[in-house]
Design a protein around this motif. Structure first.
Motif, mmCIF file in Angstrom:
data_model
loop_
_atom_site.group_PDB
_atom_site.id
_atom_site.type_symbol
_atom_site.label_atom_id
_atom_site.label_comp_id
_atom_site.label_asym_id
_atom_site.label_seq_id
_atom_site.Cartn_x
_atom_site.Cartn_y
_atom_site.Cartn_z
ATOM 1 N N GLU A 79 53.412 41.133 45.916
ATOM 2 C CA GLU A 79 53.567 42.229 46.073
ATOM 3 C C GLU A 79 53.769 43.174 44.859
ATOM 4 O O GLU A 79 52.757 44.446 43.798
ATOM 5 C CB GLU A 79 53.673 43.232 47.696
ATOM 6 N N GLU A 80 55.057 43.008 44.763
ATOM 7 C CA GLU A 80 55.266 43.990 43.967
ATOM 8 C C GLU A 80 55.282 43.175 42.240
ATOM 9 O O GLU A 80 54.488 43.958 41.132
ATOM 10 C CB GLU A 80 57.100 43.312 43.507
ATOM 11 N N LEU A 81 54.828 42.320 42.040
ATOM 12 C CA LEU A 81 53.955 41.532 40.557
ATOM 13 C C LEU A 81 52.117 41.944 40.756
ATOM 14 O O LEU A 81 51.896 42.202 39.773
ATOM 15 C CB LEU A 81 53.883 40.410 40.647
ATOM 16 N N ALA A 82 51.745 42.124 41.713
ATOM 17 C CA ALA A 82 50.193 42.876 42.164
ATOM 18 C C ALA A 82 49.961 44.503 41.239
ATOM 19 O O ALA A 82 49.670 44.622 40.691
ATOM 20 C CB ALA A 82 49.927 43.584 43.235
ATOM 21 N N LYS A 83 51.632 44.911 40.614
ATOM 22 C CA LYS A 83 51.243 45.894 40.209
ATOM 23 C C LYS A 83 51.427 46.191 38.914
ATOM 24 O O LYS A 83 51.416 46.746 37.923
ATOM 25 C CB LYS A 83 52.220 46.652 41.152
ATOM 26 N N GLY A 84 51.779 45.340 38.635
ATOM 27 C CA GLY A 84 52.328 44.814 36.820
ATOM 28 C C GLY A 84 52.836 44.004 36.544
ATOM 29 O O GLY A 84 54.128 43.292 37.780
ATOM 30 N N PRO A 85 53.453 43.256 34.969
ATOM 31 C CA PRO A 85 53.759 42.202 35.588
ATOM 32 C C PRO A 85 55.951 42.901 35.416
ATOM 33 O O PRO A 85 56.000 43.582 35.427
ATOM 34 C CB PRO A 85 54.054 42.118 33.458
ATOM 35 N N LYS A 86 56.754 42.119 36.189
ATOM 36 C CA LYS A 86 58.384 42.294 36.039
ATOM 37 C C LYS A 86 58.998 41.213 35.573
ATOM 38 O O LYS A 86 58.991 40.304 35.599
ATOM 39 C CB LYS A 86 58.072 42.073 37.721
ATOM 40 N N CYS A 87 60.429 42.059 35.198
ATOM 41 C CA CYS A 87 61.220 41.169 34.659
ATOM 42 C C CYS A 87 61.751 40.101 35.124
ATOM 43 O O CYS A 87 62.739 41.201 36.708
ATOM 44 C CB CYS A 87 62.308 41.473 33.938
ATOM 45 N N VAL A 88 62.821 39.682 35.189
ATOM 46 C CA VAL A 88 63.924 39.310 37.236
ATOM 47 C C VAL A 88 64.658 39.915 36.675
ATOM 48 O O VAL A 88 65.304 39.544 37.854
ATOM 49 C CB VAL A 88 63.543 37.308 35.684
ATOM 50 N N CYS A 89 65.569 40.728 35.640
ATOM 51 C CA CYS A 89 66.550 41.312 35.841
ATOM 52 C C CYS A 89 65.462 42.416 37.415
ATOM 53 O O CYS A 89 66.943 42.789 38.301
ATOM 54 C CB CYS A 89 66.890 41.850 34.543
ATOM 55 N N GLU A 90 64.602 42.796 36.965
ATOM 56 C CA GLU A 90 63.554 43.507 38.224
ATOM 57 C C GLU A 90 64.345 43.443 39.651
ATOM 58 O O GLU A 90 64.800 44.241 40.991
ATOM 59 C CB GLU A 90 62.363 44.108 37.162
ATOM 60 N N PHE A 91 63.557 42.282 39.355
ATOM 61 C CA PHE A 91 64.253 41.800 40.553
ATOM 62 C C PHE A 91 65.276 41.171 41.076
ATOM 63 O O PHE A 91 65.924 41.784 42.893
ATOM 64 C CB PHE A 91 63.360 40.202 41.294
ATOM 65 N N PRO A 149 45.027 37.614 41.341
ATOM 66 C CA PRO A 149 45.360 38.625 42.574
ATOM 67 C C PRO A 149 44.260 38.565 43.492
ATOM 68 O O PRO A 149 44.665 39.763 44.330
ATOM 69 C CB PRO A 149 45.097 39.989 41.162
ATOM 70 N N CYS A 150 43.803 38.325 43.681
ATOM 71 C CA CYS A 150 43.201 38.126 44.813
ATOM 72 C C CYS A 150 43.810 37.258 45.665
ATOM 73 O O CYS A 150 43.468 37.799 47.308
ATOM 74 C CB CYS A 150 41.787 36.110 44.739
ATOM 75 N N VAL A 151 44.987 36.999 45.800
ATOM 76 C CA VAL A 151 46.041 36.848 46.672
ATOM 77 C C VAL A 151 46.331 38.154 48.020
ATOM 78 O O VAL A 151 46.687 38.436 48.932
ATOM 79 C CB VAL A 151 47.288 36.419 46.318
ATOM 80 N N ILE A 152 46.117 38.976 47.324
ATOM 81 C CA ILE A 152 46.814 40.243 47.632
ATOM 82 C C ILE A 152 45.245 40.157 48.528
ATOM 83 O O ILE A 152 46.506 41.784 49.872
ATOM 84 C CB ILE A 152 46.415 41.649 46.582
ATOM 85 N N GLY A 153 44.531 40.023 48.594
ATOM 86 C CA GLY A 153 43.037 40.571 49.035
ATOM 87 C C GLY A 153 43.407 39.343 50.559
ATOM 88 O O GLY A 153 43.250 40.222 52.186
ATOM 89 N N PHE A 154 43.993 38.968 50.882
ATOM 90 C CA PHE A 154 44.716 37.982 51.726
ATOM 91 C C PHE A 154 45.325 38.732 52.262
ATOM 92 O O PHE A 154 45.089 38.081 53.444
ATOM 93 C CB PHE A 154 44.559 36.201 50.975
#
Length: 116
Positions: A29-41, A81-86
């Motif tokens: 769900e966070e990645l659906a908002k845009g790319p993220k650095c491992v450090c952010e996670f 991104p279709c996984v967000i629909g699921f």
């Protein structure tokens, strides 16, 4: 079930298994908002780098995310991104189940009130 179908179902099950963890669902769900650095996670989850890397590796192995190295950082992005629909569908199931549980509770309370 013939062999090609069995293989397809195994692959589908592997994708669902990759999603079958609360932390990985949150990451998707966070990645659906845009790319993220491992450090952010790592910072958001307050866990060690290896734990985050393991979760991301599972998602990557299932074909749900890709990584890209930028300097010393590794960024992940959602490839499907279709996984967000699921996941929205799962939320509908949860809401429907909640409504049914609430209706059952009202019925039980009604029966209890009749016995008094």
């Amino acid at each position: 079930m013939n062999r090609p179908n069995k293989d397809a179902y195994k692959t589908k099950a592997a994708v669902l298994k990759a999603l079958a963890h609360p932390t990985r669902l949150w990451m998707v769900e966070e990645l659906a908002k845009g790319p993220k650095c491992v450090c952010e996670f790592v910072a958001a989850l307050d866990v060690d780098f290896s734990t985050v890397s393991k979760h991301l590796s599972i998602l990557k192995g299932a074909g749900l995310v890709e990584d890209e190295k930028q300097g010393r950082q590794v960024y992940y992005r959602l490839t499907t991104p279709c996984v967000i629909g699921f996941l929205s569908c799962v939320e509908e199931v949860m809401a429907d189940r909640g409504r049914k549980l609430m209706a059952g509770a009202r019925v039980r309370r009604g029966y209890e009130g009749e016995r008094s």
